[in-house]
Write a protein that holds these residues in place. Structure first.
Motif, mmCIF file in Angstrom:
data_model
loop_
_atom_site.group_PDB
_atom_site.id
_atom_site.type_symbol
_atom_site.label_atom_id
_atom_site.label_comp_id
_atom_site.label_asym_id
_atom_site.label_seq_id
_atom_site.Cartn_x
_atom_site.Cartn_y
_atom_site.Cartn_z
ATOM 1 N N CYS A 249 1.038 -1.287 0.304
ATOM 2 C CA CYS A 249 -0.129 0.162 0.320
ATOM 3 C C CYS A 249 0.684 1.011 0.142
ATOM 4 C CB CYS A 249 -0.597 -0.034 1.343
ATOM 5 S SG CYS A 249 -2.172 -1.344 1.432
ATOM 6 N N ARG A 253 1.369 4.374 -2.933
ATOM 7 C CA ARG A 253 1.074 5.186 -2.568
ATOM 8 C C ARG A 253 1.943 6.324 -3.131
ATOM 9 N NH1 ARG A 253 -1.777 3.727 1.642
ATOM 10 N NH2 ARG A 253 -3.628 3.881 1.639
ATOM 11 N N THR A 307 -6.204 -0.100 -1.611
ATOM 12 C CA THR A 307 -5.218 1.145 -2.195
ATOM 13 C C THR A 307 -5.565 1.891 -3.925
ATOM 14 O OG1 THR A 307 -4.150 0.887 -0.799
ATOM 15 C CG2 THR A 307 -2.874 2.119 -1.648
ATOM 16 N N GLU A 310 -7.821 3.580 -5.061
ATOM 17 C CA GLU A 310 -8.077 5.128 -4.437
ATOM 18 C C GLU A 310 -8.035 6.480 -5.647
ATOM 19 O OE1 GLU A 310 -4.879 6.106 -2.089
ATOM 20 O OE2 GLU A 310 -6.145 3.967 0.460
ATOM 21 N N SER A 311 -7.881 7.349 -5.690
ATOM 22 C CA SER A 311 -8.253 8.366 -6.479
ATOM 23 C C SER A 311 -6.939 8.607 -6.322
ATOM 24 C CB SER A 311 -9.580 9.099 -5.787
ATOM 25 O OG SER A 311 -9.227 10.316 -7.418
ATOM 26 N N TYR A 331 -13.110 7.836 -10.061
ATOM 27 C CA TYR A 331 -12.108 7.509 -9.845
ATOM 28 C C TYR A 331 -11.264 7.080 -11.023
ATOM 29 C CZ TYR A 331 -12.181 6.449 -5.582
ATOM 30 O OH TYR A 331 -12.671 6.075 -3.706
ATOM 31 N N SER A 385 -15.841 1.366 -3.355
ATOM 32 C CA SER A 385 -14.910 1.867 -3.880
ATOM 33 C C SER A 385 -15.457 1.406 -5.619
ATOM 34 C CB SER A 385 -13.723 1.262 -3.508
ATOM 35 O OG SER A 385 -12.963 2.140 -2.648
#
Length: 751
Positions: A249, A253, A307, A310-311, A331, A385
């Motif tokens: 994760c 990011r 993750t 995620e946007s 997204y 999501s």
């Protein structure tokens, strides 16, 4: 004074001032003597130790200020620490277990101090540690131990290597790349969170960008992502699974953030490319569901999927922002991730039906025999999501499996789990927003222009992005409206009996408002197949109950209308009106009047009264001409009263009048106030005040010619303006001084 031709004498210092100055000097000198006498400037004891022969590293580490002196670049101390035997001892302290017979409080004292000295970010120590390969080998030997590692020593090792990666990048990266088993050893100790930090430092702390890309390619060649994914298998240790999941994760990011920040690098991140590939996502899902499905494997694997979904937008925009924005700002998700997840939606559906077994738990509202569990909560987050991506194939698969029906069952069953309530609310909002967005993109479907004549509102061609593919099952099969009405009526009944309001009523109110808002956007009532009795209940609910609930929710919890100050002036009524706009205007007026440039705006500037000749008429540049009309033939009652008043108040000038007491009360006499001031005033409809230089007139401006040689009686009538002449320079200066006095008086009166 010097500009006017005057010389000022030197200032005279009073005797008392000289005495005070002498006393102050004596006091200061005495304080300085006491300062050095009592040695208030505490010097470090380390310098004294270093001057002594045979001092050891342990003796220096016993000193409390050794770290402070090291960071303060104490030259003697740094030269001592950088010696070979000292560096070897420091590295040994952070890599070898201290004796077990030591007291627990002091057992890791010296390893901790050694780690702080090695990571104090001092160039001399960094150069010595990063440039000596024997020291690096001693550090690397720590990874070759059998697991598990001591977590405290592992953190010391990770911090030291991480500091070298940031400060001596080339040397350390070159050394690690020569070790072919480095990644294997790190992953072997992944149960220690310090190893996870070490991997992240390799990814994020390497500069410049070209060298960082080389490190990423090296880690990709070592198959770092694939190895971490293998650790997510259900048969692995839970601690390893958790750290591996967190590492993946964080890599996702970090890679996305650095890709957005480092615009000069055109080559894609190889680690992120592998993570987003369909093959790697499929392998991750296989490891999650292969064998016995444990809650740890489901939760850790789902966290990686979340993750990936995620946007990529920066800032604090979260799920609620997506809820409010709807499908217009969906997204940006790699389609390969969705294509890998789609075949496994049925596996997540099965988890909702048969979750991993959990024992009963005691909560604040009673005993929960079958808790919701973290696995089902993460499945709900994943479904939310997926729906927010607005991918048609994913949404159709979720509708086909009736996943929303199961989530709604859990919503009304676990009335106190607000984490679940939020995810179900987001799911409903995404479905309705997607349907409304499809209406706007396909108006022909809404107007039934392209539908078969025999088609009903719930049928749609396969693959058509119409609204019925998602919204109809929500209202027909899931019976969302009936569930809302039933839950609301049941809650009202419980509260009427003195019970507690259910914990999901807030989210239920928001869901009801979302349904109403999307119906107003474009979904027609005819497309919601409701029984007649239910339709009437819904309309009554929306028009009365929901409206009243929304009104109560928008009322301020604390009224600000009748708030009073707690000061002693509470009982005093304010002299100002209650109207806030008037009070604000008055406040602005006060601020305007008391600004620093009030004097400049009120009257003349100080520079305009300079004694220089070129500025003598500066005061009148602004008022070159004053024009107004006077009606000379006005014989109104006001004019007559003014004339009578003037005749009564103005008395005859008499130089021979006896001297009177200045404090006696007497009538005001305006005569002889300005005997040499002349004002040229014409009785024409418009007149001009002219100020210039002229000689002093021999006649009196107030009452005609003075008494001379006993000629005729003295005129006591109103002043004659026919003989006025312009000012002379001297009179102009006198008039300006009077103006200054007038402006000063007005200023203080206003203040």
């Amino acid at each position: 004074g010097e500009s006017a031709g005057y010389s000022l004498p030197p200032p005279t210092i009073p005797a008392c001032t000289k005495t005070r100055t002498r006393n102050l000097w004596v006091t200061t000198a005495t304080a300085a003597i006491m300062f050095w006498k009592f040695d208030l400037n505490n010097t470090s004891h380390i310098d004294q130790l270093l001057d002594r022969e045979g001092v050891t590293l342990r003796e220096l580490m016993e000193e409390e200020d050794v770290l402070q002196e090291c960071k303060a670049q104490n030259r003697k101390l740094l030269l001592f620490l950088s010696k070979d035997h000292c560096m070897q001892e420091l590295v040994t302290l952070i890599t070898e277990e201290p004796p077990a017979d030591l007291e627990e409080k002091t057992r890791f004292k010296f390893p901790n101090i050694a780690c702080e000295l090695l990571t104090s970010d001092v160039a001399l120590i960094n150069d010595k540690l990063g440039g000596d390969e024997s020291l690096l080998e001693k550090l690397y030997h720590f990874l070759e131990q059998e697991p598990p590692l001591n977590p405290l020593l592992a953190s010391f090792f990770s911090k030291t290597i991480g500091n070298l990666i940031a400060r001596k990048t080339d040397q350390v990266i070159s050394f690690l790349r020569k070790k072919h088993n480095f990644i294997s050893l790190v992953l072997n100790h992944i149960d220690a969170s310090a190893m996870m930090d070490l991997l992240l430092r390799l990814i994020s702390c390497v500069e410049p960008a070209l060298l960082r890309m080389e490190v990423l390619n090296w880690l990709n060649e070592e198959r770092l992502i694939q190895r971490l994914t293998e650790l997510m298998h259900t048969g692995r240790d839970e601690e390893r699974q958790s750290n591996a999941s967190q590492t993946l994760c964080d890599i996702i990011r970090l890679s996305r953030d650095q890709a957005n920040q480092l615009s000069e690098v055109t080559e894609p991140d190889p680690l992120l490319a592998v993570l987003e590939s369909q093959e790697n996502v499929a392998e991750l899902l296989k490891n999650m569901f292969e064998g016995e499905r444990t809650e740890a494997s489901v939760v850790n694997g789902t966290q990686v999927l979340l993750t990936l979904l995620e946007s990529r937008r920066s800032g604090l925009e979260g799920l609620m922002d997506l809820y409010s924005q709807g499908c217009e700002r969906s997204y940006t998700v790699n389609s390969s991730i969705l294509r890998a997840i789609e075949p496994h939606i049925k596996d997540f559906q099965q988890l909702l039906l048969n979750p991993p077994t959990r024992s009963a738990i005691l909560t604040t509202v009673g005993v929960l025999e079958q808790p919701l569990g973290s696995a089902r909560l993460h499945v709900a987050r994943l479904v939310a999501s997926l729906l927010q991506t607005c991918d048609l194939s994913i949404c159709q698969e979720i509708c086909r499996l009736n996943t929303m029906d199961l989530l709604l069952d859990l919503f009304f069953k676990y009335t106190w789990n607000n984490f679940l309530h939020l995810q179900v609310e987001l799911c409903v909002a995404s479905i309705l927003n997607h349907s409304a967005h499809a209406d706007l993109q396909n108006p022909g479907l809404q107007n039934h222009e392209e539908r078969p004549a025999t088609g009903t509102g719930s049928q749609v061609e396969e693959g058509t992005p119409g609204q019925n593919s998602t919204s109809d099952p929500l209202f027909q099969h899931c019976r969302l409206v009936q569930r809302i009405l039933g839950a609301w009526e049941e809650n009202d009944k419980i509260q009427a009996e003195g019970g507690r309001r259910r914990g999901n009523m807030g989210h239920l109110t928001r869901i009801a408002n979302t349904v109403v808002q999307n119906l107003e956007k474009g979904l027609a009532h005819s497309q919601i197949k409701l029984p007649e009795d239910c339709r009437g209940r819904w309309e009554s609910f929306v028009g009365e109950t929901l409206r009243e609930t929304n009104r109560r929710n928008t009322v301020d919890l604390v009224s600000t209308h009748n708030l009073h100050s707690s000061s002693e002036d509470d009982d005093m009524e304010s002299p100002f009106p209650n109207d806030l706009s008037i009070q604000q205007a008055f406040s602005d007026y006060q601020i305007q009047q008391m600004t620093a440039n009030f004097v400049d705006q009120f009257g003349f500037n100080d520079e305009e009264f300079s004694e220089h000749d070129e500025n003598i008429n500066a005061a009148f540049d602004r008022i070159a001409e004053i024009n107004f009309n006077i009606d000379a033939d006005d014989h109104s009652a006001n004019a007559a009263a003014f004339e009578a008043c003037c005749k009564e108040r103005i008395q005859q000038f008499d130089d021979c009048e006896e001297e009177e007491d200045i404090w006696d009360e007497k009538e005001i006499n305006y005569v002889n106030l300005f005997t040499e001031h002349h004002l040229c005033l014409c009785t024409d409809p418009g007149w001009t005040a002219s100020f210039g230089e002229t000689e002093v007139s021999s006649s009196s401006a107030w009452g005609g010619s003075p008494q001379q040689d006993g000629e005729g009686p003295q005129d006591t009538s109103w002043a004659s303006f026919t003989e006025f002449q312009p000012f002379s320079r001297l009179r102009t200066l006198c008039f300006k001084e009077s103006c200054i006095m007038l402006h000063t008086t007005l200023f203080w009166n206003v203040c």
